[in-house]
Each structure stands twice: as C-alpha cells, then as structure tokens.
Design an enzyme around this catalytic site. Structure first.
Site, short mmCIF file in Angstrom:
data_model
loop_
_atom_site.label_atom_id
_atom_site.label_comp_id
_atom_site.label_asym_id
_atom_site.label_seq_id
_atom_site.Cartn_x
_atom_site.Cartn_y
_atom_site.Cartn_z
N SER A 35 0.75 -1.01 0.08
CA SER A 35 -0.11 0.21 0.02
C SER A 35 0.86 1.21 -0.09
O SER A 35 2.03 1.20 0.44
CB SER A 35 -1.01 -0.13 1.34
N TYR A 77 -1.80 0.11 10.37
CA TYR A 77 -1.82 -0.31 8.90
C TYR A 77 -0.68 -0.09 8.21
O TYR A 77 0.21 -0.80 7.66
CB TYR A 77 -2.88 0.46 8.40
#
Length: 270
Positions: A164, A177
């Site tokens: 990501s 995250y």
C-alpha cells in the site's frame, strides 16, 4: 540483411519502419498465464477478484484462499473451475494445509489485508496484533508453504505481495496499517534475497486507494489530503493494479527481484 532492388519494402525508410514495428511488437508486454497454477489470497472481491477475473479469462488454474464463507461460495458459484478454500490466513496450520493440498504452484499473489482506523493513543492490543498478523506474519507462512513446492520442483516461480501507499507515507489514524505494510515492504526484500537462488522472484506493488474496495470506506478523513497530492487526483481502478501485478508475475520481469511498484498517481513523488 542487405537491401537490394528485390527488397519488397520498396525503399530503406519503409524497411526501417517495418523493422522497428517488429521490434516493438516483440517487446510487447503480452504474456499468457494459461495452464499456470496460481494462488490468490482474498480473491473473492476488490483487487483480488479483479486479479482472479483477469487470470481466469486467460485460462490459468486458480486457487483462492478466502476467509468469508459467503464470499467463498459466491466465487465458487460464479467461477466453478476455481478452487476455493475457506481459510483465514491468520490460522497458520489451516493455511499451510490448504496450500499443500493445492500441489506445486507457479505463482502466488498475497492480497489479503486488514485495516482498522484508530488514533495512536487508542490502538488496542487486538488491533495491533491483527494488523501485523494479517498484513505481515501471514505472508511468511503462505510463501514458505508455496515456495517449498517451487523449490522441490526445480522450476522456481514468482510471487507478488499487495502492499500500500500507506507503507511509504502515512496519515493520522492508520499507524498500525502503515507500520505493517512498511514491515512487509522489507519482508518482500528479505524473501527475494533468500529465495532468489531457487529461481523464485518476490516483488510487490503499493497502490493508493482503489475504488470499490473495502479499504476506501475504512480510510480516515485525514487520508484525503494525502491522496489529493496525486497528479491525477482520483481513486485508482482495480485493473490499474492488476496490470502491474501481472507484469511482475510474468517472465517480462525476469530480472526484477525485491522491488516495489508504487501505483499512486505521483503522490509519493510530490
């Protein structure tokens, strides 16, 4: 090759144009995955489903790990020739057993991920563990299980981890995250270093927010300012991620090891 009066192209310029055209065609990024045995984790929706759809259309032999039983059954119903195992990648033993049951694989795409938005001071132990387990630890088990057969077969393979933009740049609310994705960025390099000797390439892609995925709805409002820095300030579409994944899987990327492709519209460049 000599160009003579009998040259069917008529003149040198026409011949050169033809030669360049043939050269460009030979370098095209077309590659068939027909018959290749490919594992996709979380392949029933979002980016994973887009990958499965593309490879299914190319007649690949697909295996999917999917935690949600409803989504797993839906995928079976819609694509009956895809083998779907209803498994949570955080379950080390069940995941390993499922992958071993698939036999030798040619390619693996690690797409499963977890995101829960929390301010740093409100992060719970459960959330921290689930981020690290799903986004990083589970990949160790999955790649170990798949690489064993690749090594024993002597044919090698290729692996792509879906990371990501959050592993390269962060905003308030996605600490766990971002940390887990950054860890997996280095894990990708570590895998590449140790598995490269067995002709196994490991790379990754790091997309920004992708339309029509669960992750978009889970992002905190603070993510908007970061994404707005893109040269084209819009959400990605899943196929823009799939293109890079399939390139890295294919022999066209035969000398690419341990690299990450940022697909973010230039956010990280600014």
């Amino acid at each position: 090759m000599l160009i003579s009066d009998s040259n069917p192209f008529g003149d040198i310029s026409a011949f050169v144009r033809f030669a360049i055209s043939k050269s460009l065609n030979s370098m095209a990024l077309n590659h068939s995955f027909a018959g290749k045995r490919i594992l996709v984790t979380a392949g029933a929706k979002g980016i994973g489903r887009a990958i499965v759809n593309r490879l299914h259309a190319d007649d690949a032999h697909l295996f999917v790990l999917q935690r949600n039983p409803v989504l797993a059954q839906k995928l079976r119903d819609e694509l009956p020739n895809v083998t779907v195992a209803c498994v949570d990648v955080n379950n080390w033993t069940e995941t390993r057993e499922a992958i071993e049951s698939f036999g030798v694989l040619d390619h693996v795409i690690n797409n499963a991920g977890f995101l829960e938005s929390q301010p740093f001071m409100e992060i719970t132990e459960e959330s921290a563990e689930l981020h690290l387990s799903t986004n990083c630890k589970s990949l160790i088990n999955i790649v170990q299980s798949a690489a064993k057969g690749m090594i024993e077969s002597g044919n090698g393979g290729s692996i792509v981890n879906i990371l990501s933009l959050g592993g390269h740049a962060t905003v308030a609310g996605i600490c766990c995250y971002s940390t887990s994705k950054a860890a997996t960025l280095m894990l990708t390099k570590c895998m590449s270093v140790e598995l490269g000797q067995y002709k196994i390439r490991v790379n990754s892609v790091s997309p920004a927010a992708v339309a029509d995925t669960d992750m978009v709805a889970l992002l905190p409002p603070t993510a908007g300012a970061l994404l707005a820095r893109a040269m084209q300030p819009r959400l990605l579409v899943a196929d823009e991620v799939v293109d890079s994944v399939l390139f890295l899987l294919s022999p066209r990327a035969s000398m690419i090891y341990g690299e990450d492709i940022l697909i973010d519209g230039g956010v990280h460049t600014c």
